[in-house]
Design a protein around this motif. Structure first.
Motif, mmCIF file in Angstrom:
data_model
loop_
_atom_site.group_PDB
_atom_site.id
_atom_site.type_symbol
_atom_site.label_atom_id
_atom_site.label_comp_id
_atom_site.label_asym_id
_atom_site.label_seq_id
_atom_site.Cartn_x
_atom_site.Cartn_y
_atom_site.Cartn_z
ATOM 1 N N GLU A 163 0.817 -1.347 -0.067
ATOM 2 C CA GLU A 163 0.149 -0.068 0.008
ATOM 3 C C GLU A 163 0.898 1.211 0.035
ATOM 4 N N ARG A 164 1.969 1.209 0.846
ATOM 5 C CA ARG A 164 2.868 2.514 0.863
ATOM 6 C C ARG A 164 3.628 2.514 -0.461
ATOM 7 N N LEU A 165 3.940 1.640 -1.017
ATOM 8 C CA LEU A 165 4.485 1.792 -2.389
ATOM 9 C C LEU A 165 3.655 1.926 -3.465
ATOM 10 N N ARG A 166 2.409 1.640 -3.421
ATOM 11 C CA ARG A 166 1.297 2.042 -4.502
ATOM 12 C C ARG A 166 1.159 3.740 -3.967
ATOM 13 N N ASP A 167 1.294 4.299 -3.098
ATOM 14 C CA ASP A 167 1.151 5.827 -2.900
ATOM 15 C C ASP A 167 2.410 6.389 -3.312
ATOM 16 N N LEU A 168 3.400 5.744 -3.202
ATOM 17 C CA LEU A 168 4.683 6.379 -3.587
ATOM 18 C C LEU A 168 4.700 6.266 -5.146
ATOM 19 N N VAL A 169 4.584 5.349 -5.799
ATOM 20 C CA VAL A 169 4.427 5.333 -7.415
ATOM 21 C C VAL A 169 3.360 6.490 -7.938
ATOM 22 N N ILE A 170 2.238 6.664 -7.102
ATOM 23 C CA ILE A 170 1.172 7.549 -7.667
ATOM 24 C C ILE A 170 1.740 9.015 -7.409
#
Length: 464
Positions: free
Chosen positions: A290-297
């Motif tokens: 979930e954190r990496l998803r936020d960073l990608v966005i």
């Protein structure tokens, strides 16, 4: 009142109080204004999104002394009977189809339905979990649903409308309910906490919204649990993460920073802290994804928080923006892919800790893989001066000396120059068989990797 569950205490009593379902409540209110109310309705949607509540509100609107009206007065006997804490009305009958869905129950309902209401304008049947009615039961109801007497209304509520037989569905007005958007739900929970006069730390409400999954009832139940255990300082972030089983933000920050700097020691220390603190490794990997998803966005859309793409407190968003800037685009994408693959592999794993450590090793050691995705991640690290071997510290010196990176195995078609033929001698280093111009640096290496004929598995000396 204090003994009532939070979702019962704040159950809406009018369509104006129903949140996140304007696509349903607005047409229903307009139908009441125009006096074009159908004899049967089908409310469908996920659990806890307001189907049964809206059915009760519709019954309230229909039987109000000033109605049918889109805004029940709340003062007449019918409105008081159907209020959130009212005794109920003899003319509004709620049936749980999970336990009363047989053909005998349907025949009994059909026989009683033809008797007029005792003291209201309409007799209204609210059939909850309608998908549990058997086909024979639906067939027994078909005639009365198709041609009911003028005093009779039906409202079917279900989470699985496809299981309601087509002959019944075709005789109803179908209104599909949806999960409530996170922003709307967070604002609603904040208002409830203000009414309860209990302080809540920043960062708690996003956790509650995530745990509720868009369901108002589920979110209210989670919030009720947190409020019940609140101390003098209210609901703290530490209490919420511990009670809901989420990973503390500091652990996620530490593992992300370790990935960004290639610091293997720090990454495996975080893994040890996760295990020693009793956290579930699977939950940690899910939260990390979930954190990496936020960073990608955030890397793609710097103002993602303002656009509502990320739901997090301002200080967390600021911290994640800084973290997104420490990764190259290929690195971040590769890390998210590997964590996602690892999360799938962890289902049913006998040693979750080992799986978590392997995930970290894969992210930290792009030099151990020869695929193009790993090569691009290594080039991202070279551009930032980060060690590609995952041993910690900066690895720019070794990368620029024309020697292979630690853990790199040249492919069969790779040209590895002798030590005397370094990056500064005559022709530049070779990437997958394609020469890189002297002084071209990582950008030229990146172009050489993408060039036709470049070896996907092999890389040249000096560009690990």
């Amino acid at each position: 009142m204090s003994s009532l569950a939070l979702y019962r205490r704040y159950r809406p009593e009018s369509f104006a109080e129903v949140i996140g379902q304007e696509h349903v409540t607005d047409p229903l209110q307009q139908a009441l204004r125009n006096n074009r109310v159908n004899h049967a309705y089908l409310f469908s949607g996920p659990r806890g999104c307001g189907k049964t509540t809206s059915a009760r509100i519709l019954a309230r609107c229909l039987n109000c002394e000033k109605g049918p009206t889109p805004d029940p007065c709340g003062e007449c006997q019918s409105c008081r009977d159907l209020a959130r804490n009212g005794p109920g009305s003899i003319d509004v009958i709620e049936i749980d189809a999970a336990s009363h869905g047989g053909v005998d129950d349907a025949r009994d309902l059909r026989e009683k339905a033809f008797f007029g209401p005792a003291r209201s304008r309409y007799k209204i049947y609210i059939i909850d979990e309608a998908h549990m009615v058997t086909p024979a039961g639906f067939n027994a109801l078909l005639k009365v649903v198709e041609e009911p007497p003028e005093h009779l209304k039906f409202i079917f509520a279900t989470t699985e409308p496809e299981k309601v037989i087509g002959t019944i569905r075709s005789r109803t007005h179908h209104y599909p309910f949806r999960l409530v958007p996170p922003g709307t739900l967070r604002d609603y929970l904040a208002e409830v906490c203000r009414k309860e006069n209990i302080p809540v730390e920043d960062g708690v409400l996003p956790l509650v919204v995530r745990a509720g999954g868009g369901s108002v009832r589920d979110s209210m139940s989670v919030m009720d649990q947190l409020l019940a255990g609140a101390g003098d300082d209210g609901v703290t972030y530490a209490m919420a993460t511990a009670l809901l089983g989420y990973t503390d933000g500091s652990l996620l920050d530490s593992i992300v920073e370790a990935f960004a700097t290639g610091d293997g020691a720090a990454a495996f220390e975080v893994v040890d802290r996760v295990i020693e603190s009793g956290n579930d490794p699977r939950r940690f990997v899910a939260d990390l994804l979930e954190r990496l998803r936020d960073l990608v966005i955030l890397a793609a859309v710097p103002d993602a928080a303002e656009k509502g793409l990320i739901d997090a407190p301002a200080d967390v968003v600021e911290r994640m923006q800084a973290q997104a800037g420490t990764f190259g685009p290929a690195e971040l994408s590769r890390a998210a892919d590997l964590v996602n693959e690892g999360l799938t592999e962890m289902r049913g794993a006998t040693s979750p800790r080992l799986q978590l450590e392997l995930i970290c090793a894969r992210v930290l050691l792009p030099a151990a893989y020869g695929d193009e995705r790993s090569v691009m991640a290594r080039l991202d690290r070279i551009e930032r001066g980060v060690n590609v071997s995952g041993a910690g510290g900066a690895g720019g010196a070794g990368a620029g000396a024309g020697m292979p990176a630690m853990g790199y195995v040249p492919g069969p078609d790779a040209h590895v120059p002798a030590p005397a033929q370094g990056a500064g001698a005559g022709q530049g280093p070779v990437q997958g068989g394609a020469p890189i111009p002297p002084g071209g640096g990582p950008a030229a290496a990146r172009a050489a990797v993408r060039a036709p004929g470049a070896g996907g598995a092999g890389t040249g000396a000096g560009a690990p």
